[in-house]
Design a protein around this motif. Sequence first.
Motif, PDB file in Angstrom:
ATOM      1  N   PRO A 350      48.249  61.386  41.384  1.00 35.73           N
ATOM      2  CA  PRO A 350      49.699  61.562  41.407  1.00 35.73           C
ATOM      3  C   PRO A 350      50.357  60.736  40.310  1.00 35.73           C
ATOM      4  CG  PRO A 350      48.849  61.137  43.611  1.00 35.73           C
ATOM      5  CD  PRO A 350      47.718  60.887  42.660  1.00 35.73           C
ATOM      6  N   PRO A 351      51.229  61.318  39.501  1.00 34.10           N
ATOM      7  CA  PRO A 351      51.804  60.584  38.364  1.00 34.10           C
ATOM      8  C   PRO A 351      52.562  59.323  38.761  1.00 34.10           C
ATOM      9  CG  PRO A 351      52.218  62.941  38.154  1.00 34.10           C
ATOM     10  CD  PRO A 351      51.670  62.730  39.525  1.00 34.10           C
ATOM     11  N   HIS A 352      53.219  59.335  39.929  1.00 30.13           N
ATOM     12  CA  HIS A 352      54.063  58.194  40.281  1.00 30.13           C
ATOM     13  C   HIS A 352      53.272  56.942  40.643  1.00 30.13           C
ATOM     14  CE1 HIS A 352      52.985  59.867  44.161  1.00 30.13           C
ATOM     15  NE2 HIS A 352      53.515  58.826  44.790  1.00 30.13           N
ATOM     16  N   ILE A 353      51.958  57.063  40.867  1.00 32.99           N
ATOM     17  CA  ILE A 353      51.154  55.866  41.134  1.00 32.99           C
ATOM     18  C   ILE A 353      49.967  55.775  40.173  1.00 32.99           C
ATOM     19  CG2 ILE A 353      51.808  55.698  43.564  1.00 32.99           C
ATOM     20  CD1 ILE A 353      49.035  56.880  44.244  1.00 32.99           C
ATOM     21  N   LEU A 354      50.066  56.443  39.031  1.00 34.18           N
ATOM     22  CA  LEU A 354      48.954  56.424  38.088  1.00 34.18           C
ATOM     23  C   LEU A 354      48.634  55.007  37.622  1.00 34.18           C
ATOM     24  CD1 LEU A 354      46.869  57.937  36.437  1.00 34.18           C
ATOM     25  CD2 LEU A 354      48.615  58.342  34.679  1.00 34.18           C
ATOM     26  N   GLY A 355      49.661  54.183  37.403  1.00 28.69           N
ATOM     27  CA  GLY A 355      49.417  52.807  36.984  1.00 28.69           C
ATOM     28  C   GLY A 355      48.643  52.039  38.033  1.00 28.69           C
ATOM     29  N   ARG A 356      49.011  52.224  39.317  1.00 23.65           N
ATOM     30  CA  ARG A 356      48.327  51.511  40.383  1.00 23.65           C
ATOM     31  C   ARG A 356      46.898  52.002  40.573  1.00 23.65           C
ATOM     32  NH1 ARG A 356      53.217  52.502  44.266  1.00 23.65           N
ATOM     33  NH2 ARG A 356      53.940  53.506  42.366  1.00 23.65           N
ATOM     34  N   VAL A 357      46.695  53.317  40.481  1.00 24.00           N
ATOM     35  CA  VAL A 357      45.348  53.853  40.611  1.00 24.00           C
ATOM     36  C   VAL A 357      44.486  53.402  39.439  1.00 24.00           C
ATOM     37  CG1 VAL A 357      43.976  55.970  40.636  1.00 24.00           C
ATOM     38  CG2 VAL A 357      46.073  55.839  41.970  1.00 24.00           C
ATOM     39  N   THR A 358      45.063  53.434  38.231  1.00 21.96           N
ATOM     40  CA  THR A 358      44.333  52.962  37.059  1.00 21.96           C
ATOM     41  C   THR A 358      43.957  51.498  37.224  1.00 21.96           C
ATOM     42  OG1 THR A 358      45.473  54.522  35.597  1.00 21.96           O
ATOM     43  CG2 THR A 358      44.455  52.609  34.567  1.00 21.96           C
ATOM     44  N   ALA A 359      44.910  50.690  37.695  1.00 19.85           N
ATOM     45  CA  ALA A 359      44.625  49.272  37.898  1.00 19.85           C
ATOM     46  C   ALA A 359      43.574  49.074  38.976  1.00 19.85           C
ATOM     47  CB  ALA A 359      45.904  48.534  38.275  1.00 19.85           C
ATOM     48  N   GLY A 360      43.619  49.882  40.043  1.00 20.63           N
ATOM     49  CA  GLY A 360      42.631  49.752  41.113  1.00 20.63           C
ATOM     50  C   GLY A 360      41.226  50.078  40.639  1.00 20.63           C
ATOM     51  N   THR A 361      41.083  51.204  39.938  1.00 19.45           N
ATOM     52  CA  THR A 361      39.757  51.571  39.428  1.00 19.45           C
ATOM     53  C   THR A 361      39.285  50.577  38.374  1.00 19.45           C
ATOM     54  OG1 THR A 361      40.769  53.062  37.796  1.00 19.45           O
ATOM     55  CG2 THR A 361      40.102  54.029  39.891  1.00 19.45           C
ATOM     56  N   THR A 362      40.219  50.115  37.540  1.00 21.20           N
ATOM     57  CA  THR A 362      39.848  49.159  36.502  1.00 21.20           C
ATOM     58  C   THR A 362      39.505  47.803  37.100  1.00 21.20           C
ATOM     59  OG1 THR A 362      41.352  50.299  34.989  1.00 21.20           O
ATOM     60  CG2 THR A 362      40.559  48.157  34.313  1.00 21.20           C
ATOM     61  N   PHE A 363      40.257  47.394  38.125  1.00 27.46           N
ATOM     62  CA  PHE A 363      39.966  46.127  38.799  1.00 27.46           C
ATOM     63  C   PHE A 363      38.556  46.133  39.375  1.00 27.46           C
ATOM     64  CE2 PHE A 363      39.721  44.247  43.080  1.00 27.46           C
ATOM     65  CZ  PHE A 363      39.803  42.907  42.749  1.00 27.46           C
ATOM     66  N   LEU A 364      38.209  47.211  40.072  1.00 26.72           N
ATOM     67  CA  LEU A 364      36.894  47.278  40.691  1.00 26.72           C
ATOM     68  C   LEU A 364      35.796  47.467  39.644  1.00 26.72           C
ATOM     69  CD1 LEU A 364      37.881  49.542  43.715  1.00 26.72           C
ATOM     70  CD2 LEU A 364      37.348  47.110  43.779  1.00 26.72           C
ATOM     71  N   GLY A 365      36.118  48.239  38.591  1.00 30.56           N
ATOM     72  CA  GLY A 365      35.123  48.462  37.548  1.00 30.56           C
ATOM     73  C   GLY A 365      34.947  47.274  36.631  1.00 30.56           C
ATOM     74  N   TYR A 366      36.073  46.737  36.151  1.00 32.97           N
ATOM     75  CA  TYR A 366      36.012  45.599  35.241  1.00 32.97           C
ATOM     76  C   TYR A 366      35.762  44.282  35.961  1.00 32.97           C
ATOM     77  CZ  TYR A 366      37.750  48.375  31.285  1.00 32.97           C
ATOM     78  OH  TYR A 366      37.891  49.282  30.274  1.00 32.97           O
ATOM     79  N   GLY A 367      36.032  44.262  37.283  1.00 31.19           N
ATOM     80  CA  GLY A 367      35.844  43.032  38.030  1.00 31.19           C
ATOM     81  C   GLY A 367      34.405  42.554  38.028  1.00 31.19           C
ATOM     82  N   THR A 368      33.453  43.463  37.840  1.00 35.05           N
ATOM     83  CA  THR A 368      32.048  43.062  37.795  1.00 35.05           C
ATOM     84  C   THR A 368      31.628  42.581  36.405  1.00 35.05           C
ATOM     85  OG1 THR A 368      31.355  45.339  37.293  1.00 35.05           O
ATOM     86  CG2 THR A 368      31.430  44.688  39.618  1.00 35.05           C
ATOM     87  N   ILE A 369      32.483  42.759  35.401  1.00 31.13           N
ATOM     88  CA  ILE A 369      32.103  42.370  34.042  1.00 31.13           C
ATOM     89  C   ILE A 369      31.910  40.864  33.906  1.00 31.13           C
ATOM     90  CG2 ILE A 369      32.933  42.287  31.664  1.00 31.13           C
ATOM     91  CD1 ILE A 369      33.898  45.121  31.947  1.00 31.13           C
ATOM     92  N   PRO A 370      32.857  40.016  34.382  1.00 26.18           N
ATOM     93  CA  PRO A 370      32.579  38.578  34.305  1.00 26.18           C
ATOM     94  C   PRO A 370      31.356  38.178  35.110  1.00 26.18           C
ATOM     95  CG  PRO A 370      34.561  38.995  35.608  1.00 26.18           C
ATOM     96  CD  PRO A 370      34.205  40.277  34.927  1.00 26.18           C
ATOM     97  N   LEU A 371      31.114  38.875  36.235  1.00 28.36           N
ATOM     98  CA  LEU A 371      29.911  38.586  37.013  1.00 28.36           C
ATOM     99  C   LEU A 371      28.665  38.961  36.221  1.00 28.36           C
ATOM    100  CD1 LEU A 371      31.064  39.930  40.514  1.00 28.36           C
ATOM    101  CD2 LEU A 371      31.235  37.613  39.594  1.00 28.36           C
ATOM    102  N   GLY A 372      28.742  40.090  35.490  1.00 29.16           N
ATOM    103  CA  GLY A 372      27.615  40.491  34.650  1.00 29.16           C
ATOM    104  C   GLY A 372      27.362  39.500  33.533  1.00 29.16           C
ATOM    105  N   ALA A 373      28.437  38.981  32.941  1.00 27.82           N
ATOM    106  CA  ALA A 373      28.284  37.996  31.869  1.00 27.82           C
ATOM    107  C   ALA A 373      27.633  36.718  32.399  1.00 27.82           C
ATOM    108  CB  ALA A 373      29.643  37.679  31.254  1.00 27.82           C
ATOM    109  N   LEU A 374      28.076  36.268  33.578  1.00 31.86           N
ATOM    110  CA  LEU A 374      27.455  35.085  34.184  1.00 31.86           C
ATOM    111  C   LEU A 374      26.010  35.364  34.559  1.00 31.86           C
ATOM    112  CD1 LEU A 374      30.367  33.836  36.485  1.00 31.86           C
ATOM    113  CD2 LEU A 374      29.559  32.792  34.356  1.00 31.86           C
ATOM    114  N   LEU A 375      25.746  36.582  35.037  1.00 30.79           N
ATOM    115  CA  LEU A 375      24.376  36.954  35.392  1.00 30.79           C
ATOM    116  C   LEU A 375      23.468  36.917  34.165  1.00 30.79           C
ATOM    117  CD1 LEU A 375      22.338  38.102  37.474  1.00 30.79           C
ATOM    118  CD2 LEU A 375      23.116  40.390  36.798  1.00 30.79           C
ATOM    119  N   GLY A 376      23.951  37.490  33.051  1.00 38.93           N
ATOM    120  CA  GLY A 376      23.160  37.483  31.828  1.00 38.93           C
ATOM    121  C   GLY A 376      22.873  36.077  31.345  1.00 38.93           C
ATOM    122  N   GLY A 377      23.912  35.230  31.338  1.00 36.62           N
ATOM    123  CA  GLY A 377      23.722  33.855  30.896  1.00 36.62           C
ATOM    124  C   GLY A 377      22.784  33.074  31.805  1.00 36.62           C
TER     125      GLY A 377
END
Length: 437
Positions: A350-377
Amino acid sequence: MSRTAERRGGLLRRHRDFRLLWCGETAGKFGASVTGVAMPLVAVSTLHAGTFEVGLLSAAAWLPWLLLGLPVGAWVDRLRRRPVMMAAAAVSCVLFAGVPVAAWCGWLSTGLLLAVALLTGTATVFFQTAYSAYLPSILDPGDQAEGNAKLHGSASAAQVAGQGSGGLIAQAAGAVNGMFAQAATFLVALLCLAGIRHREPRVRRAERRPGALAGEVGEGLRLIAGDPWLRALTLFGAASNLGLMGYQSIQVIFLVRTVGLSPAMVGGLVAATGAGGVAGAFVARRIAARVGTARATLLFEFGLALFALLMPLTTDGAGVVFFIVGGCCVSAGVVAGNVIKAGFQQRYCPPHILGRVTAGTTFLGYGTIPLGALLGGTLGTVLGLRAAMWITTAGIPLAAVILLLSPVRRARDLPTSRQEPVGGPPEPSAVRPRGPR
């Protein structure tokens, strides 16, 4: 002029505002790619940082997605998106320019680099969330697929150029002075965004709903959790990013200390792997049109991801081919998959919540990136760099099991619309008019 006549020629040729957005986004991606090589090289060559510290530096750049990703989506839906993007670009420009200045004054330290990575990462959260929600406002629905492909393709090309330039700049001028290149690219992005003529309508106070931030964030999360398509793609993205960032956080130090390559060679090699992303953006729409968007997603995200297992085999000399082939295939699969996913999400949500949905998917998707960086190190410190590369690259194709267990495996195409958005249809005041171009 007819709609057909308007669409003759590419978007870059006929759409001034999109051309400026494209230039600004490409410049920003170039700067971010230079940073991805230059910052670890500053830590390794100037500050003599260890493997864990380099991984921590990568984690700091992505940690803001985990801390701020959700509320930023709601904030962006309350604001006009272009000013948010401009402010984020200006902040990044100042911070990156401050690194060599700090070095001249004798203040450069690992702690300072971590602070810069954390603050520029915060700016990136605002920029990317606003940009994802802003693009549909300046393009007609029929142009969005082409716009997504061009933006992802240029981002991949900028990644190739930026990573190659990062190594060369570090070799020629020093890794610290190379940070001026990042600052310049964000200045270009700021100027391009300032030149866009399209003006979003001002969000009225009634639309801001003070005190309802948690409810607005929850609305986007409920849609993701309750929808099998969004849920599968989001969980896959989170799992895949864990492996991707795991190896990317240590690839520079792996190539320098284990394989024995020079900084210039490292930059060129990492840039060569990014060329796959350009190819992925180029073929994504064509293959999706031929075999279907769901099948193409599996091809890109699972089939090409298997080649990641070549990268830990890298050795000096001819053995660098393993890194190039594996990296190219992974990059092609990630970018092509992102092109398809971006078009799906912009049509489906839905266009009226696209920012929130984008942030939700990005939060869950990108949220593992710092964990991945710590895991690699951590893995690189405990088990050694080559063993860490094996473990983290294996996680990339394993993540695609989530897609194989979802409706994506049984469909030819991803759906193009929802029958009923979460919370029912939007109220008239919540729908934002497109406004003049």
